[in-house]
Design an enzyme around this catalytic site. Structure first.
Site, mmCIF file in Angstrom:
data_model
loop_
_atom_site.group_PDB
_atom_site.id
_atom_site.type_symbol
_atom_site.label_atom_id
_atom_site.label_comp_id
_atom_site.label_asym_id
_atom_site.label_seq_id
_atom_site.Cartn_x
_atom_site.Cartn_y
_atom_site.Cartn_z
ATOM 1 C CG ASP A 205 -2.056 1.008 1.124
ATOM 2 O OD1 ASP A 205 -2.505 1.298 0.000
ATOM 3 O OD2 ASP A 205 -2.496 1.523 2.167
ATOM 4 C CB SER A 229 -6.588 3.225 -0.238
ATOM 5 O OG SER A 229 -5.233 3.609 -0.282
ATOM 6 C CD GLN A 279 -4.336 1.746 -3.263
ATOM 7 O OE1 GLN A 279 -3.798 2.822 -3.475
ATOM 8 N NE2 GLN A 279 -4.039 0.975 -2.224
#
Length: 289
Positions: A205, A229, A279
């Site tokens: 991430d 996110s 993502q």
């Protein structure tokens, strides 16, 4: 002084409460104002792994629903959706204050042989020739407002070395394609295969959300844009040893409507493609006063 790697291992090795119910710490990740997204996904994967024997995760898909509060623990509820002959499926819900902050599906697979191909790892500078994360943080903190310096300088268990320079304080438009070398700050030879997956998930991430900001000359540091996110996906292709260097190659094929899609390929230093990521993130421009 606390060992950041030991603290991360403890963070991801969550506490069983009851069958299919687990508790993870909220504090201790990459950020102090809200729980770092990779932390919640990594803990959710850890919870799922606690209910699976003899199979490795090959994919996970998570949706972030609310920001997590680092001052409180997170409860993880695992649904044992399916135990099949070759595949096992788990659904995990992360809960704080009685509300879902993340839900995730993960699939696990027996070891099988079959066809194999992969895209080759692109050329990149030797990570040992690049500035360390501590050096980069020190330079950023020196130019940052005083109120943000402590957060910037917090010790991290992840060593990051971008292969190109991108000025977070005063960004200018740049290609979306970029790469970062990353690993733990020390080896963890005794970590289990499933913990290595959780460690890589946590680190996956980092830097990914900012990929879609680069073509627009933006960064999370400028204050001109709201970022978060929205979801996160990881596909595991090969065993992982995250105590060693890995190259994270990222791009962003699209942005629009206040969102951006980012993709990543994670290679071991020997060129083996060990994981792929994707993502979508919020990229909402803020009106200037």
């Amino acid at each position: 002084m606390t060992d950041p790697v030991a603290a991360l291992l403890d963070l991801l090795d969550i506490e069983p409460l009851e069958m299919n119910l687990y508790r993870g710490k909220g504090s201790g990740g990459e950020t102090s104002k809200r729980i770092f997204g990779g932390q919640v996904v990594g803990q959710a994967l850890s919870a799922a792994y606690h209910t699976v024997d003899g199979r490795r995760c090959h994919s996970l898909h998570a949706y972030f629903m609310r920001p997590g509060d680092p001052s409180r623990p997170v409860i993880y509820e695992v649904d044992r959706a399916r135990d099949g002959g070759s595949f096992t499926t788990r659904r995990v819900i992360a809960i704080q204050n009685g509300r879902q902050i993340l839900n995730m599906s993960a699939s696990f697979h027996i070891e099988e042989t079959g066809f194999h191909h992969q895209h080759p790892m692109p050329a990149a500078p030797d990570p040992e020739t690049l500035p360390s994360r501590a050096e980069a943080k020190a330079g950023l903190a020196a130019r940052a407002p005083a109120a943000r310096r402590d957060d910037i300088l917090r010790p991290s268990p992840i060593e990051l070395r971008p292969t190109d320079e991108y000025n977070l304080m005063a960004p200018t438009p740049a290609p979306d394609g970029h790469a970062v070398w990353f690993r733990l700050t020390r080896p963890v030879p005794d970590a289990s295969a499933w913990m290595q997956h959780c460690l890589l998930t946590y680190a996956s991430d980092l830097h990914l959300l900012g990929t879609g900001l680069r073509p627009h000359g933006q960064s999370w540091f400028t204050g001109d844009i709201m970022t978060a996110s929205l979801d996160h996906a990881v596909w595991f292709h090969a065993p992982v040893d995250f105590g060693a260097w890995h190259l994270y190659v990222m791009d962003s094929p699209w942005t629009g409507g206040g969102r951006g899609v980012n993709r990543g390929l994670i290679y071991a230093a020997d060129g083996t493609l060990v994981a792929s990521t994707a993502q979508e993130g919020l990229m909402r421009p803020l009106a200037r006063a």
